[in-house]
Write an enzyme that holds these catalytic residues in place. Structure first.
Site, PDB file in Angstrom:
ATOM      1  N   SER A  16       0.828  -1.035   0.038  1.00 11.21           N
ATOM      2  CA  SER A  16      -0.149   0.067   0.109  1.00 11.21           C
ATOM      3  C   SER A  16       1.106   1.303  -0.075  1.00 11.21           C
ATOM      4  CB  SER A  16      -0.956  -0.070   1.298  1.00 11.21           C
ATOM      5  OG  SER A  16      -0.309  -0.117   2.489  1.00 11.21           O
ATOM      6  N   CYS A 100     -14.422  -9.387   3.933  1.00 11.19           N
ATOM      7  CA  CYS A 100     -13.555  -8.156   4.491  1.00 11.19           C
ATOM      8  C   CYS A 100     -13.402  -7.151   3.358  1.00 11.19           C
ATOM      9  CB  CYS A 100     -12.343  -8.491   5.203  1.00 11.19           C
ATOM     10  SG  CYS A 100     -11.545  -6.781   5.718  1.00 11.19           S
ATOM     11  N   CYS A 196      -6.607 -11.416   9.871  1.00 11.44           N
ATOM     12  CA  CYS A 196      -6.301  -9.996  10.278  1.00 11.44           C
ATOM     13  C   CYS A 196      -6.712  -9.927  11.770  1.00 11.44           C
ATOM     14  CB  CYS A 196      -7.078  -8.943   9.604  1.00 11.44           C
ATOM     15  SG  CYS A 196      -8.650  -9.245   9.196  1.00 11.44           S
TER      16      CYS A 196
END
Length: 383
Positions: A16, A100, A196
């Site tokens: 990211s 998610c 996660c």
């Protein structure tokens, strides 16, 4: 002409971070957003969210962009974690990463970004998007070893139209090299793994906090009890490790694998040998379908499908029972097709969509399908 504004979901990882850097270099107005999606038992021992936020902020400072934070924990618990628990209670093995992406990263995050006036959102996913005749297609990443389209199959036209995947044409080694040359502080940070909200903590310990354990017998296809399980929710089809049973002479010492779950009698059914027919399925039924184009693929055409991440595309055909269900029939039997997991359908490099595996049909010759198990003793939830 005003620059287009992109809000990048920044996790603290290198992917990211490079996504934000590339968009900045391409002339976009870029803002970072760090999402906190889990609060229960959020400690440094198992959860790295505090460290991840520090890393994301350090990257933002390095490349010269603002970064905000938002807490989606309530949405995550309602839309993702509650479904995760329901699936385990039903004896299935869910994939929370798929949900998610659909509910948090490309719904809650997208809605939040658009409300702030952003033109697009972006993430560090390895996938590609292209527009053909007004329709958006989701494509596999150039780096086949990192392709994440499997986890993104529930996206729709609205979401794809507003999403950018800057890493889609890059290989992981190139991403790390870009980060290193740019002096990003997380250029060599280890990739995150696992679910996660569980982090590195023991899975059984975590799940037992929310669902009561119910131990029972481990049985062979013939109904012989050979061990005890800790609770059916802790096991998945095809599992080999952690069964607590060794090889036997009559099976030539081959390893045991989970072949089915008998929910009615709380029994875990196991077989010996990786290629046992009871582990192979010719077809499956999927529900909760999502087709990215908005229309189902043509029946009887040959496609490729994955029933688990990193699996090679398996040739298959589709047939529709109704609007919410379809049957996927494979050219070759597939190993350990698992209810609760996703089947994702491809046409070459294009991800068409998919659904949640509800059930599978065993290969001819399997004791499960032929009924050599006592019918009043064994009931398979995946039959």
């Amino acid at each position: 002409m005003a620059k287009k504004h992109v809000i990048v979901g920044m996790s603290g990882g290198v992917d990211s971070a490079v996504a934000a850097l590339l968009l900045l270099q391409q002339g976009y107005e870029v803002t970072g957003l760090f999402m906190k999606n889990w609060e229960d038992d959020d400690t440094d021992e198992y959860c790295s969210s505090r460290e991840d936020l520090i890393d994301a902020a350090a990257v933002a400072d390095r490349i010269g962009i603002d970064i905000d934070t938002i807490n989606f924990s309530a949405e995550y618990k309602e839309r993702v974690f509650s479904e995760f628990l329901r699936e385990y209670q039903a004896g299935h093995t869910p994939n929370p990463d798929v949900l998610c992406n659909a509910e948090i990263k490309f719904r809650a995050f997208l809605d939040h970004a658009l409300a702030l006036g952003a033109d697009h959102i972006a993430t560090g996913h390895y996938a590609q998007i292209r527009e053909v005749d007004g329709l958006y297609q989701l494509l596999k990443a150039e780096d086949g070893t990192k392709d994440q389209s499997y986890f993104l199959y529930r996206l729709n036209q609205r979401q794809l139209a507003r999403t950018l995947f800057p890493l889609g044409r890059l290989y992981k080694r190139e991403v790390r090299e870009i980060a290193r040359k740019a002096g990003l502080p997380n250029h060599d940070k280890k990739d995150s793994t696992g679910i996660c909200f569980i982090g590195e903590r023991p899975f059984r310990e975590f799940l037992n906090r929310y669902l009561p354990a119910d131990p029972g017998d481990i049985c062979t296809l013939e109904g012989e009890t050979i061990g005890r399980h800790m609770g059916l929710m802790y096991y998945t089809l095809g599992q080999r490790q952690g069964l607590g049973i060794g090889g036997r002479r009559d099976g030539d010492g081959e390893a045991w694998y989970v072949a089915a779950k008998d929910l009615e009698r709380n029994r875990l059914i196991v077989v010996q040998g990786h290629d046992h027919p009871a582990l192979l399925s010719e077809r499956l039924v999927a529900t909760g379908l999502n087709w990215i184009s908005g229309s189902a693929p043509h029946c009887e055409w040959v496609y490729g499908a994955k029933t688990r991440y990193r699996q090679k595309d398996a040739p298959c055909t589709l047939s529709r029972a109704d609007a919410e269900r379809c049957t996927v029939e494979f050219a070759e039997p597939q190993w350990a097709v698992t209810p609760g997991q996703s089947v994702v359908v491809y046409e070459s490099q294009v991800c068409l969509g998919g659904g949640i595996i509800e059930s599978s049909e065993k290969t001819p010759g399997s004791a499960v399908k032929e009924g050599r198990c006592p019918p009043d003793t064994i009931k398979y939830n995946d039959e």
